[in-house]
Motif scaffolding. Sequence first.
Motif, PDB file in Angstrom:
ATOM      1  N   ASN A 202       0.833  -1.216   0.000  1.00  0.00           N
ATOM      2  CA  ASN A 202       0.000   0.000   0.000  1.00  0.00           C
ATOM      3  C   ASN A 202       0.861   1.258   0.000  1.00  0.00           C
ATOM      4  N   ARG A 203       1.928   1.222   0.804  1.00  0.00           N
ATOM      5  CA  ARG A 203       2.803   2.410   0.866  1.00  0.00           C
ATOM      6  C   ARG A 203       3.461   2.637  -0.496  1.00  0.00           C
ATOM      7  N   VAL A 204       3.888   1.548  -1.122  1.00  0.00           N
ATOM      8  CA  VAL A 204       4.566   1.659  -2.416  1.00  0.00           C
ATOM      9  C   VAL A 204       3.580   2.144  -3.479  1.00  0.00           C
ATOM     10  N   MET A 205       2.381   1.583  -3.478  1.00  0.00           N
ATOM     11  CA  MET A 205       1.391   1.977  -4.495  1.00  0.00           C
ATOM     12  C   MET A 205       1.010   3.442  -4.329  1.00  0.00           C
ATOM     13  N   ALA A 206       0.896   3.881  -3.063  1.00  0.00           N
ATOM     14  CA  ALA A 206       0.535   5.295  -2.827  1.00  0.00           C
ATOM     15  C   ALA A 206       1.629   6.195  -3.401  1.00  0.00           C
ATOM     16  N   LYS A 207       2.870   5.810  -3.181  1.00  0.00           N
ATOM     17  CA  LYS A 207       3.981   6.639  -3.650  1.00  0.00           C
ATOM     18  C   LYS A 207       3.995   6.734  -5.184  1.00  0.00           C
ATOM     19  N   PHE A 208       3.634   5.649  -5.853  1.00  0.00           N
ATOM     20  CA  PHE A 208       3.706   5.614  -7.319  1.00  0.00           C
ATOM     21  C   PHE A 208       2.350   5.880  -7.985  1.00  0.00           C
ATOM     22  N   GLY A 209       1.336   6.125  -7.176  1.00  0.00           N
ATOM     23  CA  GLY A 209       0.012   6.406  -7.737  1.00  0.00           C
ATOM     24  C   GLY A 209      -0.537   5.242  -8.552  1.00  0.00           C
ATOM     25  N   CYS A 210      -0.302   4.033  -8.080  1.00  0.00           N
ATOM     26  CA  CYS A 210      -0.792   2.866  -8.845  1.00  0.00           C
ATOM     27  C   CYS A 210      -1.614   1.945  -7.950  1.00  0.00           C
ATOM     28  N   ASP A 211      -2.446   2.558  -7.106  1.00  0.00           N
ATOM     29  CA  ASP A 211      -3.313   1.764  -6.233  1.00  0.00           C
ATOM     30  C   ASP A 211      -4.153   0.808  -7.087  1.00  0.00           C
ATOM     31  N   GLY A 212      -4.300  -0.426  -6.618  1.00  0.00           N
ATOM     32  CA  GLY A 212      -5.039  -1.424  -7.395  1.00  0.00           C
ATOM     33  C   GLY A 212      -4.120  -2.388  -8.127  1.00  0.00           C
ATOM     34  N   ALA A 213      -2.806  -2.104  -8.111  1.00  0.00           N
ATOM     35  CA  ALA A 213      -1.873  -3.050  -8.743  1.00  0.00           C
ATOM     36  C   ALA A 213      -1.782  -4.335  -7.914  1.00  0.00           C
ATOM     37  N   PHE A 214      -1.749  -4.206  -6.580  1.00  0.00           N
ATOM     38  CA  PHE A 214      -1.682  -5.368  -5.683  1.00  0.00           C
ATOM     39  C   PHE A 214      -2.925  -5.386  -4.801  1.00  0.00           C
ATOM     40  N   ASN A 215      -3.655  -6.473  -4.843  1.00  0.00           N
ATOM     41  CA  ASN A 215      -4.899  -6.592  -4.081  1.00  0.00           C
ATOM     42  C   ASN A 215      -4.895  -7.888  -3.290  1.00  0.00           C
ATOM     43  N   LEU A 216      -5.651  -7.872  -2.207  1.00  0.00           N
ATOM     44  CA  LEU A 216      -5.635  -9.037  -1.296  1.00  0.00           C
ATOM     45  C   LEU A 216      -7.051  -9.449  -0.959  1.00  0.00           C
ATOM     46  N   VAL A 217      -7.262 -10.747  -0.900  1.00  0.00           N
ATOM     47  CA  VAL A 217      -8.566 -11.231  -0.460  1.00  0.00           C
ATOM     48  C   VAL A 217      -8.330 -12.493   0.384  1.00  0.00           C
ATOM     49  N   ILE A 218      -8.719 -12.396   1.659  1.00  0.00           N
ATOM     50  CA  ILE A 218      -8.466 -13.512   2.575  1.00  0.00           C
ATOM     51  C   ILE A 218      -9.759 -14.286   2.789  1.00  0.00           C
ATOM     52  N   GLY A 219      -9.668 -15.602   2.715  1.00  0.00           N
ATOM     53  CA  GLY A 219     -10.844 -16.442   2.934  1.00  0.00           C
ATOM     54  C   GLY A 219     -10.496 -17.881   2.617  1.00  0.00           C
ATOM     55  N   SER A 220     -11.447 -18.757   2.823  1.00  0.00           N
ATOM     56  CA  SER A 220     -11.142 -20.181   2.647  1.00  0.00           C
ATOM     57  C   SER A 220     -10.954 -20.519   1.171  1.00  0.00           C
ATOM     58  N   GLY A 221     -10.230 -21.610   0.938  1.00  0.00           N
ATOM     59  CA  GLY A 221     -10.020 -22.067  -0.430  1.00  0.00           C
ATOM     60  C   GLY A 221     -11.334 -22.423  -1.096  1.00  0.00           C
ATOM     61  N   ARG A 222     -12.189 -23.091  -0.297  1.00  0.00           N
ATOM     62  CA  ARG A 222     -13.439 -23.587  -0.870  1.00  0.00           C
ATOM     63  C   ARG A 222     -14.336 -22.437  -1.332  1.00  0.00           C
ATOM     64  N   GLU A 223     -14.342 -21.335  -0.565  1.00  0.00           N
ATOM     65  CA  GLU A 223     -15.223 -20.223  -0.964  1.00  0.00           C
ATOM     66  C   GLU A 223     -14.484 -19.195  -1.813  1.00  0.00           C
ATOM     67  N   VAL A 224     -13.583 -18.462  -1.184  1.00  0.00           N
ATOM     68  CA  VAL A 224     -12.927 -17.368  -1.899  1.00  0.00           C
ATOM     69  C   VAL A 224     -12.004 -17.903  -2.999  1.00  0.00           C
ATOM     70  N   GLY A 225     -11.244 -18.957  -2.676  1.00  0.00           N
ATOM     71  CA  GLY A 225     -10.324 -19.538  -3.667  1.00  0.00           C
ATOM     72  C   GLY A 225     -11.079 -20.012  -4.896  1.00  0.00           C
ATOM     73  N   GLN A 226     -12.152 -20.751  -4.655  1.00  0.00           N
ATOM     74  CA  GLN A 226     -12.918 -21.303  -5.783  1.00  0.00           C
ATOM     75  C   GLN A 226     -13.551 -20.195  -6.616  1.00  0.00           C
ATOM     76  N   ARG A 227     -14.005 -19.134  -5.941  1.00  0.00           N
ATOM     77  CA  ARG A 227     -14.604 -17.997  -6.656  1.00  0.00           C
ATOM     78  C   ARG A 227     -13.579 -17.394  -7.639  1.00  0.00           C
ATOM     79  N   LEU A 228     -12.354 -17.264  -7.149  1.00  0.00           N
ATOM     80  CA  LEU A 228     -11.278 -16.703  -7.977  1.00  0.00           C
ATOM     81  C   LEU A 228     -10.972 -17.626  -9.165  1.00  0.00           C
ATOM     82  N   VAL A 229     -10.909 -18.916  -8.852  1.00  0.00           N
ATOM     83  CA  VAL A 229     -10.596 -19.907  -9.882  1.00  0.00           C
ATOM     84  C   VAL A 229     -11.651 -19.915 -10.995  1.00  0.00           C
TER      85      VAL A 229
END
Length: 507
Positions: A202-229
Amino acid sequence: METKEILSALNVDAVNPGGYARGWLTVTGGPELASLNPASGEVIAKVRQADAAAYERVTATAQQAFLTWRMVPAPKRGEMVRELGNELRANKEALGALVSLEMGKILSEGLGEVQEMIDMCDFAVGLSRQLYGLTIASERPRHRMYEQWHPIGPVGVITAFNFPVAVWAWNAALAAVCGDTVIWKPSSETPLTALAVQHICNRVMAKFGCDGAFNLVIGSGREVGQRLVDDKRVPLISFTGSCAQGRKVSESVAARFGHSILELGGNNAIVVMDDANLDLALRGILFAAVGTAGQRCTTLRRLIVQKGAYERLVGRLVKGYRSVPIGDPLKPGTLMGPLVNEAAVQDMMAALEKVREQGGEILTGGKKISGPGNFVEPTIVKAHEGLAIAEDETFAPILYIYEIETLEEALAIHNAVPQGLSSAIFTTNLLSAERFLSHEGSDCGIANVNIGTSGAEIGGAFGGEKETGGGREAGSDAWKAYMRRQTCTINWSQDLPLAQGVKFDVS
Ligand code: NAD
């Protein structure tokens, strides 16, 4: 560093939000997840997991940010990754300690994991000026043909618990210079290290004005992981984990014609020939088999020893196993920490039960160490050809030893497992070494001579064959998987000749 100090240095000491997409998602509605210290069983801190709405916001953000990020010139993207490396350098001590605290690997390995992230950033910075395509000779006069590489889109990165931050960096540093945005779903065993890394991003993205380059989503494999897949907006899924989960992931991604990079389980072996330097072999074997408490994908699981060296080597190995300092991974002098959770201890004990049923002999170890934490004894099993349990990857410090007479016999045992990640031979004979590395030698993605199976450098492409999944990450030309290839032909003549001499003239 004390636990409190580590957590506050990295901003992960309160109940933490589990999703980041242009700002922490503070009300996610998902259930709380407690991160446990595997050395004590105590709760370190809690995380609120992302629910479906949070996932949606994270992914939509990554998709939107991709449209801008891909247009930033690659060397400029490299500047952002250089800053990420600098931030990691500044936070190496605390982040390395958090890796040890949450995952259980010893501090030296926790710090090594952060160093690997830094090395990956350095590599990616150089790469940002080298995303080369080929120029190809055209068969048609006054035509130019060439290949170019374009960013592919948001990349889903699903990681395993045992390298909670380095594997993210293998993917994220490359993806970022390639012009992709990243959506990271870390293991539910290690959410705090992921949050700590996101704070740094977040600190790096703020400095370079590129928020959204690195995103995080925490949750179980079965729910969040499968949704991503299953998400069609995410053209590439990089999955690190077990063969069983990887098989499902690869089927789901293929069903929607997505790309996947699979970094799955290993069942790695070392061959020790009579002519080997046994002092070297012993050190290589101990680090590869006992390091990280047997929880590396490259952990040595099978040792194949030629008859003339067998007694000498195994005697010394058993002695070495009995003197490994086991305990708090953050304490100086400890060489083996705990397994990640109670289920891992149970899996190890169940595998040893099968060893007994199938006629293997336990030469040392075999028990859980009583008291708090998930500590076990590193274990050596005398194996025989056909010991079925040795074909499985049990993610624990069990080493199966085979006695053989010839290199042919060794290679047959070596290649007879479903996985194909890392391998090594200890020998001073050039012919044996070359044979091991030849087409009729090791069938693995990594093959070493007089070095153990674990502890790869980032400069090479990392990955394995067969049920290990065939993916390649980190160095060499692994970056190509994070881009799409385009073949372009330009006609600068006044004619329209067709390839292969085809005539199609309409008068
Ligand atoms: P795991 O397969 O249990 O979980 C890995 C990740 O997949 C986790 O983030 C998990 O939440 C997620 N997941 C689970 N089900 C999913 C689903 N249906 N859809 C999407 N995601 C899902 O593995 P683990 O226990 O965390 O890690 C150990 C395994 O990882 C071992 O087999 C090890 O060899 C392997 N590994 C391989 C490499 C490599 O580079 N080849 C590196 C590290 C670990």
